[in-house]
Design an enzyme around this catalytic site. Structure first.
Site, mmCIF file in Angstrom:
data_model
loop_
_atom_site.group_PDB
_atom_site.id
_atom_site.type_symbol
_atom_site.label_atom_id
_atom_site.label_comp_id
_atom_site.label_asym_id
_atom_site.label_seq_id
_atom_site.Cartn_x
_atom_site.Cartn_y
_atom_site.Cartn_z
ATOM 1 N N ASN A 66 0.852 -1.194 0.000
ATOM 2 C CA ASN A 66 0.000 0.000 0.000
ATOM 3 C C ASN A 66 0.896 1.255 0.000
ATOM 4 O O ASN A 66 2.120 1.133 0.065
ATOM 5 C CB ASN A 66 -0.917 -0.060 1.235
ATOM 6 C CG ASN A 66 -0.123 0.176 2.504
ATOM 7 O OD1 ASN A 66 1.020 -0.245 2.616
ATOM 8 N ND2 ASN A 66 -0.716 0.854 3.454
ATOM 9 N N CYS A 122 1.931 3.622 2.095
ATOM 10 C CA CYS A 122 2.996 3.929 3.080
ATOM 11 C C CYS A 122 3.887 2.741 3.378
ATOM 12 O O CYS A 122 4.771 2.814 4.251
ATOM 13 C CB CYS A 122 2.357 4.491 4.336
ATOM 14 S SG CYS A 122 1.342 5.939 3.979
ATOM 15 N N GLU A 168 3.443 -0.325 4.668
ATOM 16 C CA GLU A 168 3.307 -1.259 5.781
ATOM 17 C C GLU A 168 2.480 -2.492 5.445
ATOM 18 O O GLU A 168 2.434 -3.432 6.230
ATOM 19 C CB GLU A 168 2.707 -0.553 7.010
ATOM 20 C CG GLU A 168 1.236 -0.148 6.912
ATOM 21 C CD GLU A 168 1.016 1.193 6.224
ATOM 22 O OE1 GLU A 168 1.953 1.674 5.570
ATOM 23 O OE2 GLU A 168 -0.093 1.734 6.318
HETATM 24 N N1 UDP Z 1 -3.928 6.572 3.347
HETATM 25 C C1 UDP Z 1 -4.405 7.188 2.196
HETATM 26 N N2 UDP Z 1 -4.477 8.564 2.131
HETATM 27 C C2 UDP Z 1 -4.086 9.356 3.168
HETATM 28 C C3 UDP Z 1 -3.594 8.740 4.345
HETATM 29 C C4 UDP Z 1 -3.537 7.338 4.405
HETATM 30 O O1 UDP Z 1 -4.748 6.524 1.245
HETATM 31 O O2 UDP Z 1 -4.181 10.604 3.040
HETATM 32 C C5 UDP Z 1 -3.860 5.077 3.441
HETATM 33 C C6 UDP Z 1 -2.539 4.502 2.976
HETATM 34 O O3 UDP Z 1 -2.748 3.220 2.434
HETATM 35 C C7 UDP Z 1 -1.755 4.401 4.264
HETATM 36 C C8 UDP Z 1 -2.851 3.917 5.187
HETATM 37 O O4 UDP Z 1 -4.009 4.661 4.770
HETATM 38 O O5 UDP Z 1 -0.691 3.516 4.128
HETATM 39 C C9 UDP Z 1 -2.616 4.137 6.647
HETATM 40 O O6 UDP Z 1 -2.210 5.465 6.891
HETATM 41 P P1 UDP Z 1 -2.434 6.152 8.310
HETATM 42 O O7 UDP Z 1 -2.218 5.132 9.353
HETATM 43 O O8 UDP Z 1 -1.619 7.404 8.368
HETATM 44 O O9 UDP Z 1 -3.996 6.532 8.224
HETATM 45 P P2 UDP Z 1 -5.035 7.037 9.313
HETATM 46 O O10 UDP Z 1 -5.941 5.878 9.593
HETATM 47 O O11 UDP Z 1 -4.304 7.551 10.513
HETATM 48 O O12 UDP Z 1 -5.770 8.131 8.605
#
Ligand code: UDP
Length: 584
Positions: free
Chosen positions: A282, A284, A286
């Protein structure tokens, strides 16, 4: 299905600083005129009720829907656990797409390329991020059979994906994030490594080079390796592995892009190799996934599991109880989610991957008086993540007894090794928790604090001032709190230079730039050891770091068993997401 009604007297969530702004902007449901339709309490109840109501169809469950909804609500409003953003935004709504991570295949034909762009647009619209491997595309200047023309190659298509993303704003606020991967043995690899050379290019993409074991060995022995055209399997060229590795390092030094992922290592841990190879993660990094697979994530806030007195201060029993609830929550999310493509629904339901991870790790260390850059912290990281991994798997086993194993189980490596059965092909992932950590008021993922007090720039240029609550508390306890000191910390970000502060405070309250790069990497490796999927982590380097430093970090990541690595040298891009007073 009808959702359970909100019971009278449900406790009101207490919002951490800045959570209200973020909730209002991006999470609370809005009407056609943009008017806010729900309160934070209604939001968390909507999510708890929607996810708990999936329980009704599992007759062997020991929970009633109402009881489970209350547990889920409590988990969220005490910020012990939060699911990923799309679940908070879309659970119990018409959209109903709840996963953050997707991987789509890009096949070597016009139809397949433009299908992928269309599917990505649908996913971005629903709040998910997409990863793609471009490795199957024929190199530029190859023949195109049907027209006798000449192929434009992966990098030119990458730009089209990037432009398409630019035009689709996610749910009005979240912009689409993408990962683009190219194997190191693709003939267009040099162009790919340079693709983000100019500031602003491919700004909706993170890029990673897919490194192979063969390549890494060629680097080690200073040998050449082969570039192979994917559509003909012909060797096109031989390159010196060290020169390619050197270019990679150079570009990462200049701009942070591309990162690297270790493809063979990711596939060694692929639980369902019979269903194909994992070629991308994905955005980021992970979450490695099969083509057309999606995964929903959730994070436990470690800073909530500390007792105020005594020595072994971690609340293990509470942590265990919550891990089991969280795994049930995430498994229910799979059922509750509606995916934008039948093929995705099929793949997700076959493997039922979930990714339970942590946030608030730096806060936990602050509360326990353990410096992030210490062997003690590494030992604790392993202990905590081992515990989470073990309990998450045992929860997945319990669910398999109640609900049956994931349908792909029989052909999985678990069955082969007589493990399980499990309900989920993977259970743990460590996400960045970029927005979740603001909602929960804790440090993000397993990262150290960027600054003890800083200005956070959110979308639309808004600036939020934040100070770490545990830092403030420690200053008060040591009787050295003063507004003047807080101002100084806000402008410098670190207390490293403040020699009038007590030694223990200066040792414990370290920030990303006080920490040597190798400690960042060791921490990533410690968590990776007990994580099914991968760990989102940035290895922060000072502005003065050299190319040799990055070369060494990449090599160490390889030797320490990481699945990939992202470095970021301070000040190498002008538009940083987080900034201290001086940099802002
Ligand atoms: N992600 C996305 N757009 C964003 C932020 C996150 O598509 O603006 C997706 C992406 O796959 C990333 C995953 O959500 O690897 C997890 O990111 P994060 O944990 O920062 O998301 P949160 O749940 O805190 O918004």
């Amino acid at each position: 299905t009808s959702l359970p009604e909100m019971p009278a007297g449900l406790p009101e969530p207490v919002l951490p600083p800045n959570a209200e702004v973020v909730l209002t902007k991006r999470y609370l449901r809005k009407g056609s005129q943009g008017e806010v339709l729900e309160t934070p309490r209604q939001l968390y109840w909507r999510v708890a009720a929607a996810i708990a109501s999936e329980e009704a169809k599992y007759v062997d469950s020991s929970y009633s829907v109402e009881e489970l909804a209350l547990h889920f609500y409590d988990l969220m409003i005490t910020y012990r656990f939060l699911p990923n953003s799309p679940t908070l935004m879309n659970a119990g709504t018409d959209l109903g797409q709840l996963a953050a991570c997707f991987v789509l295949p890009v096949g070597d034909s016009m139809e397949e390329i433009f299908d992928a762009i269309k599917y990505a647009a649908l996913i971005h619209k629903s709040g998910g991020g997409t990863g793609f491997s471009f490795s199957r595309l024929r190199p530029q200047k190859s023949r195109v059979g049907s027209t006798g023309g000449i192929a434009s190659g992966p990098i030119s298509f990458l730009r089209i994906f990037n432009t398409a993303t630019e035009q689709v704003k996610q749910g009005g606020t979240r912009r689409g994030a993408n990962m683009g991967i190219l194997r190191v043995d693709h003939p267009d690899i040099l162009e790919f490594i340079r693709a983000k050379e100019r500031e602003g290019d491919l700004n909706n993409f993170n890029l990673s080079v897919g490194l192979t074991e063969v390549f890494m060995q060629a680097v080690e022995k200073d040998e050449e390796y082969e570039l192979v055209a994917p559509h003909t399997n012909q060797v096109k060229e031989r390159l010196k592995a060290r020169e390619v590795f050197g270019l990679l390092v150079q570009k990462a030094w200049e701009s942070g892009d591309p990162g690297i992922i270790f493809l063979d290592r990711i596939n060694r841990d692929n639980p369902t190799p019979g269903q194909g190879e994992i070629e991308s993660t994905n955005p980021c990094g992970e979450q490695p996934l099969l083509p057309y697979e999606a995964c929903n994530l959730g994070s436990i806030n470690l800073s909530r599991y500390i007792q105020n007195s005594g020595k072994d201060d971690i609340l293990w029993d509470e942590l265990k109880r919550d891990i089991h609830l969280a795994v049930r929550f995430l498994d229910n999310v799979i059922d509750a989610s509606r995916y934008p493509l039948d093929k995705i629904t099929e793949t997700v339901q076959k493997n039922r991957k979930i990714g339970l991870g942590v946030m608030g790790w730096a806060d936990m260390l602050f509360r326990l008086n353990i410096p992030y850059n210490s062997q003690e912290a590494l030992n604790l990281a392993e202990k905590v993540m081992h515990f989470i991994q073990f309990e998450a798997q045992s929860a997945s086993k319990t669910l398999a007894e109640e609900r049956g194993p994931f349908p792909g189980f029989a052909e999985s490596t678990f069955a082969e090794h007589k493990q399980g059965p499990f309900r989920n092909a993977t259970a743990t992932t460590i996400a960045p928790t970029g927005t979740l950590s603001i909602l929960a008021g804790c440090s993000s993922g397993v990262e150290p604090l960027f600054a003890l007090s800083f200005v956070r720039q959110v979308m639309d240029g808004e600036r939020l001032l934040e100070a770490n609550p545990w830092f403030e508390k420690a200053l008060h306890a040591a009787q050295c709190f003063s507004p003047k000191l807080m101002e100084e910390v806000a402008s410098k970000g670190t207390i490293h230079h403040l020699d009038y502060l007590p030694e223990t405070i200066r040792k414990v309250f370290v920030t990303a730039h006080d920490i040597q790069p190798t400690w960042h990497l060791k921490m990533q490796a410690a968590f990776q050891k007990f994580t099914d999927n991968a760990v989102s982590k940035t290895v922060n380097l000072p502005h003065e770091a050299t190319r040799e430093d990055i070369w060494q970090i990449y090599w160490m990541a390889y030797e320490m068993g990481c699945k990939g690595v992202t470095v970021y040298r301070d000040g190498c891009k002008s538009n940083q997401v987080l900034c201290t007073g001086d940099g802002g």
